[in-house]
Motif scaffolding. Structure first.
Motif, PDB file in Angstrom:
ATOM      1  N   ALA A 152       0.827  -1.207   0.000  1.00 50.81           N
ATOM      2  CA  ALA A 152       0.000   0.000   0.000  1.00 50.81           C
ATOM      3  C   ALA A 152       0.870   1.270   0.000  1.00 50.81           C
ATOM      4  N   ASN A 153       1.975   1.251   0.758  1.00 49.39           N
ATOM      5  CA  ASN A 153       2.839   2.444   0.815  1.00 49.39           C
ATOM      6  C   ASN A 153       3.437   2.762  -0.553  1.00 49.39           C
ATOM      7  N   GLN A 154       3.915   1.695  -1.211  1.00 52.89           N
ATOM      8  CA  GLN A 154       4.511   1.912  -2.541  1.00 52.89           C
ATOM      9  C   GLN A 154       3.468   2.458  -3.512  1.00 52.89           C
ATOM     10  N   LEU A 155       2.244   1.933  -3.402  1.00 48.07           N
ATOM     11  CA  LEU A 155       1.189   2.396  -4.300  1.00 48.07           C
ATOM     12  C   LEU A 155       0.941   3.895  -4.089  1.00 48.07           C
ATOM     13  N   VAL A 156       0.865   4.303  -2.830  1.00 45.32           N
ATOM     14  CA  VAL A 156       0.593   5.722  -2.538  1.00 45.32           C
ATOM     15  C   VAL A 156       1.712   6.590  -3.118  1.00 45.32           C
ATOM     16  N   VAL A 157       2.952   6.152  -2.939  1.00 43.86           N
ATOM     17  CA  VAL A 157       4.096   6.937  -3.454  1.00 43.86           C
ATOM     18  C   VAL A 157       3.999   7.053  -4.981  1.00 43.86           C
ATOM     19  N   ARG A 158       3.668   5.943  -5.640  1.00 41.84           N
ATOM     20  CA  ARG A 158       3.595   5.972  -7.121  1.00 41.84           C
ATOM     21  C   ARG A 158       2.452   6.875  -7.594  1.00 41.84           C
ATOM     22  N   VAL A 159       1.307   6.787  -6.885  1.00 46.12           N
ATOM     23  CA  VAL A 159       0.155   7.607  -7.306  1.00 46.12           C
ATOM     24  C   VAL A 159       0.477   9.085  -7.092  1.00 46.12           C
ATOM     25  N   ALA A 160       1.140   9.393  -5.970  1.00 48.61           N
ATOM     26  CA  ALA A 160       1.466  10.794  -5.663  1.00 48.61           C
ATOM     27  C   ALA A 160       2.457  11.356  -6.686  1.00 48.61           C
ATOM     28  N   SER A 161       3.235  10.466  -7.307  1.00 43.26           N
ATOM     29  CA  SER A 161       4.229  10.981  -8.258  1.00 43.26           C
ATOM     30  C   SER A 161       3.717  10.987  -9.709  1.00 43.26           C
ATOM     31  N   LEU A 162       2.406  10.830  -9.883  1.00 41.78           N
ATOM     32  CA  LEU A 162       1.867  10.852 -11.248  1.00 41.78           C
ATOM     33  C   LEU A 162       1.798  12.281 -11.810  1.00 41.78           C
ATOM     34  N   GLY A 163       2.004  13.259 -10.931  1.00 44.53           N
ATOM     35  CA  GLY A 163       2.036  14.642 -11.396  1.00 44.53           C
ATOM     36  C   GLY A 163       0.685  15.335 -11.343  1.00 44.53           C
ATOM     37  N   VAL A 164      -0.336  14.661 -10.793  1.00 42.29           N
ATOM     38  CA  VAL A 164      -1.666  15.280 -10.654  1.00 42.29           C
ATOM     39  C   VAL A 164      -1.930  15.441  -9.154  1.00 42.29           C
ATOM     40  N   PRO A 165      -2.349  16.666  -8.716  1.00 44.21           N
ATOM     41  CA  PRO A 165      -2.500  16.884  -7.270  1.00 44.21           C
ATOM     42  C   PRO A 165      -3.450  15.858  -6.626  1.00 44.21           C
ATOM     43  N   LEU A 166      -2.933  15.210  -5.588  1.00 40.31           N
ATOM     44  CA  LEU A 166      -3.710  14.192  -4.877  1.00 40.31           C
ATOM     45  C   LEU A 166      -4.304  14.843  -3.624  1.00 40.31           C
ATOM     46  N   VAL A 167      -5.622  14.767  -3.472  1.00 42.75           N
ATOM     47  CA  VAL A 167      -6.288  15.416  -2.334  1.00 42.75           C
ATOM     48  C   VAL A 167      -6.296  14.474  -1.124  1.00 42.75           C
ATOM     49  N   SER A 168      -6.595  13.216  -1.344  1.00 41.36           N
ATOM     50  CA  SER A 168      -6.639  12.275  -0.211  1.00 41.36           C
ATOM     51  C   SER A 168      -6.498  10.839  -0.704  1.00 41.36           C
ATOM     52  N   PHE A 169      -6.158   9.958   0.229  1.00 44.30           N
ATOM     53  CA  PHE A 169      -6.241   8.529  -0.060  1.00 44.30           C
ATOM     54  C   PHE A 169      -6.720   7.844   1.224  1.00 44.30           C
ATOM     55  N   SER A 170      -7.403   6.739   1.064  1.00 48.18           N
ATOM     56  CA  SER A 170      -7.939   6.044   2.241  1.00 48.18           C
ATOM     57  C   SER A 170      -8.146   4.571   1.923  1.00 48.18           C
ATOM     58  N   GLU A 171      -8.304   3.826   3.012  1.00 51.99           N
ATOM     59  CA  GLU A 171      -8.676   2.428   2.873  1.00 51.99           C
ATOM     60  C   GLU A 171     -10.058   2.408   2.212  1.00 51.99           C
ATOM     61  N   ASP A 172     -10.309   1.463   1.358  1.00 46.29           N
ATOM     62  CA  ASP A 172     -11.640   1.397   0.761  1.00 46.29           C
ATOM     63  C   ASP A 172     -12.570   0.701   1.744  1.00 46.29           C
ATOM     64  N   ARG A 173     -13.517   1.440   2.284  1.00 44.54           N
ATOM     65  CA  ARG A 173     -14.403   0.865   3.290  1.00 44.54           C
ATOM     66  C   ARG A 173     -15.794   0.707   2.703  1.00 44.54           C
ATOM     67  N   ARG A 174     -16.433  -0.335   3.097  1.00 50.54           N
ATOM     68  CA  ARG A 174     -17.776  -0.571   2.579  1.00 50.54           C
ATOM     69  C   ARG A 174     -18.736   0.437   3.196  1.00 50.54           C
ATOM     70  N   GLN A 175     -19.712   0.776   2.456  1.00 54.48           N
ATOM     71  CA  GLN A 175     -20.749   1.627   3.005  1.00 54.48           C
ATOM     72  C   GLN A 175     -21.574   0.804   3.985  1.00 54.48           C
ATOM     73  N   LEU A 176     -22.029   1.478   5.053  1.00 57.09           N
ATOM     74  CA  LEU A 176     -22.788   0.767   6.078  1.00 57.09           C
ATOM     75  C   LEU A 176     -24.023   0.073   5.533  1.00 57.09           C
ATOM     76  N   ASN A 177     -24.756   0.794   4.686  1.00 58.64           N
ATOM     77  CA  ASN A 177     -25.999   0.190   4.194  1.00 58.64           C
ATOM     78  C   ASN A 177     -25.718  -1.053   3.362  1.00 58.64           C
ATOM     79  N   GLU A 178     -24.591  -1.000   2.637  1.00 58.71           N
ATOM     80  CA  GLU A 178     -24.200  -2.146   1.826  1.00 58.71           C
ATOM     81  C   GLU A 178     -23.911  -3.339   2.754  1.00 58.71           C
ATOM     82  N   ALA A 179     -23.193  -3.063   3.838  1.00 57.17           N
ATOM     83  CA  ALA A 179     -22.868  -4.125   4.795  1.00 57.17           C
ATOM     84  C   ALA A 179     -24.144  -4.703   5.390  1.00 57.17           C
TER      85      ALA A 179
END
Ligand SMILES: Nc1ncnc2c1ncn2[C@@H]1O[C@H](COP(=O)(O)OP(=O)(O)OP(=O)(O)O)[C@@H](O)[C@H]1O
Length: 363
Positions: free
Chosen positions: A326-353
């Motif tokens: 996950a750390n390597q992925l974040v570093v690679r995405v951040a270096s794509l040259g497009v401003p990154l606002v946030s990243f997070s674990e993908d969590r299921r929506q409560l209603n879906e659960a």
């Protein structure tokens, strides 16, 4: 949940408790053969009878006229927690609450409150609990003060002490100014606060609240949630039922989901939301107006798929943990040259659960 009237829900003497109906052979066999079955009771005793469990249901089965309402139900509510109890209509919430309140006796299994068995120590258990049903079935023609005084007297408080206690509990729910109003003239939200004040009259350690937010407007709902948080910070354990999981998510530490008399999940809300299947998925949000990033993301070595997520510039990126962490992925995405606002674990929506865990249709 409307099987229990307000007056029924008060301190019913033990002789008014519905007596258990013996279970049939099938139930006994299942209970005995289940992993958490009656046969394990002795070895499990220490865990299930722990006084740090405000509530414990262990392998509880209950039937009405032969129809199973609870099927080998087991879960615990930790002392001091704000714990949600969620399920669709007919799931078994009221039946479970009635068992904890001592208004029903389990036909199989054990129900305990702070380690005390609700059958063996019924009087002690009743001093530790306060139950708020979901509606006022009677007492509407009483004033708030008369209503609370009636219950304080039922708990044996002398008149001078009753005045003091009523002041205290009304101030906790911010209703002192409505002391002389008729209950029938109060809004639903205010009635709920009076109901809560009533439950607090005997200073119980455990509050059992049946759908307290149903029918409340958003403001009354938020105010009620604030009161519940304040009560929790005073050390109360709160067990609160609802049909709506998302309603409890902000408020509760833990949740138990019940459906058709069976427990589908019991534990911390965070654990419910973290989908094991999504452990290798991250969600990235780029600056608004960014170009479509799907291709750039998909080309990162180790990325399995990249999909749009939501309306804005959000993407769900699944990766192969053998090739990328996950750390390597974040570093690679951040270096794509497009401003990154946030990243997070993908969590299921409560209603879906909730939908995944429960079945469609009313029992
Ligand atoms: N007194 C009763 N006599 C017969 N059946 C009952 C009785 N009380 C509940 N049931 C049945 O037991 C099952 C569980 O009901 P329960 O009231 O515990 O569910 P619930 O989750 O509280 O539902 P709701 O949210 O609709 O109130 C349902 O099938 C219901 O019809």
């Amino acid at each position: 949940m409307n099987h229990m009237s307000d007056d029924e829900a008060q301190a019913a003497p033990p002789d008014q408790v519905q007596q258990p109906t013996p279970l049939d052979n099938e139930d006994f066999e299942k209970a005995a053969s289940s992993p958490a079955g009656a046969a394990d009771e002795a070895s499990d005793q220490i865990a299930w009878a722990d006084p740090n469990h405000a509530i414990s249901l262990h392998n509880v089965t209950h039937r009405y006229q032969g129809k199973k309402a609870l099927d080998r139900v087991s879960f615990v509510v930790e002392k001091g927690a704000l714990h949600g109890f969620v399920g669709p209509n007919g799931a078994g919430k009221t039946t479970s609450l009635k068992l904890v309140c001592t208004l029903l006796q389990p036909q199989a299994g054990r129900v305990r409150v702070f380690g005390e068995d609700v059958v063996d120590n019924i009087r002690k258990v009743r001093t530790m609990i306060g139950f708020m049903p979901d509606h006022f079935s009677t007492y509407r023609q009483m004033t708030v003060n008369e209503y609370l005084d009636f219950f304080a007297a039922a708990y044996g408080l002398p008149p001078a002490r009753r005045i003091e206690v009523i002041e205290q509990v009304l101030s906790l729910v911010d209703m002192n100014h409505r002391q002389n109003d008729l209950i029938s003239g109060l809004s639903r939200g205010m009635q709920q606060r009076v109901g809560l004040a009533r439950v607090l009259v005997n200073d119980p350690e455990l509050l059992l609240l049946d759908e307290p937010a149903s029918g409340l407007d958003p403001r009354a709902r938020i105010e009620l949630m604030d009161i519940l948080r304040a009560l929790r910070s005073m050390g109360k354990t709160i067990f609160i039922s609802s049909h709506i999981l998302s309603e409890l998510a902000e408020l509760c530490d833990a949740v138990t989901i019940i459906d058709r008399g069976e427990i589908r999940f019991s534990g911390r809300i965070g654990d419910l939301l973290t989908n094991p299947q999504n452990r290798h998925t991250l969600r990235f949000e780029f600056a608004p107006g960014s170009a479509d990033m799907r291709e750039a993301l998909a080309q990162i070595e180790g990325v399995v798929s990249a999909e749009k997520s939501g309306e804005g510039a959000g993407y769900r990126v699944e990766f192969d943990p053998a090739r990328l962490d996950a750390n390597q992925l974040v570093v690679r995405v951040a270096s794509l040259g497009v401003p990154l606002v946030s990243f997070s674990e993908d969590r299921r929506q409560l209603n879906e659960a909730f939908m995944d865990l429960t079945t469609a249709g009313v029992r």
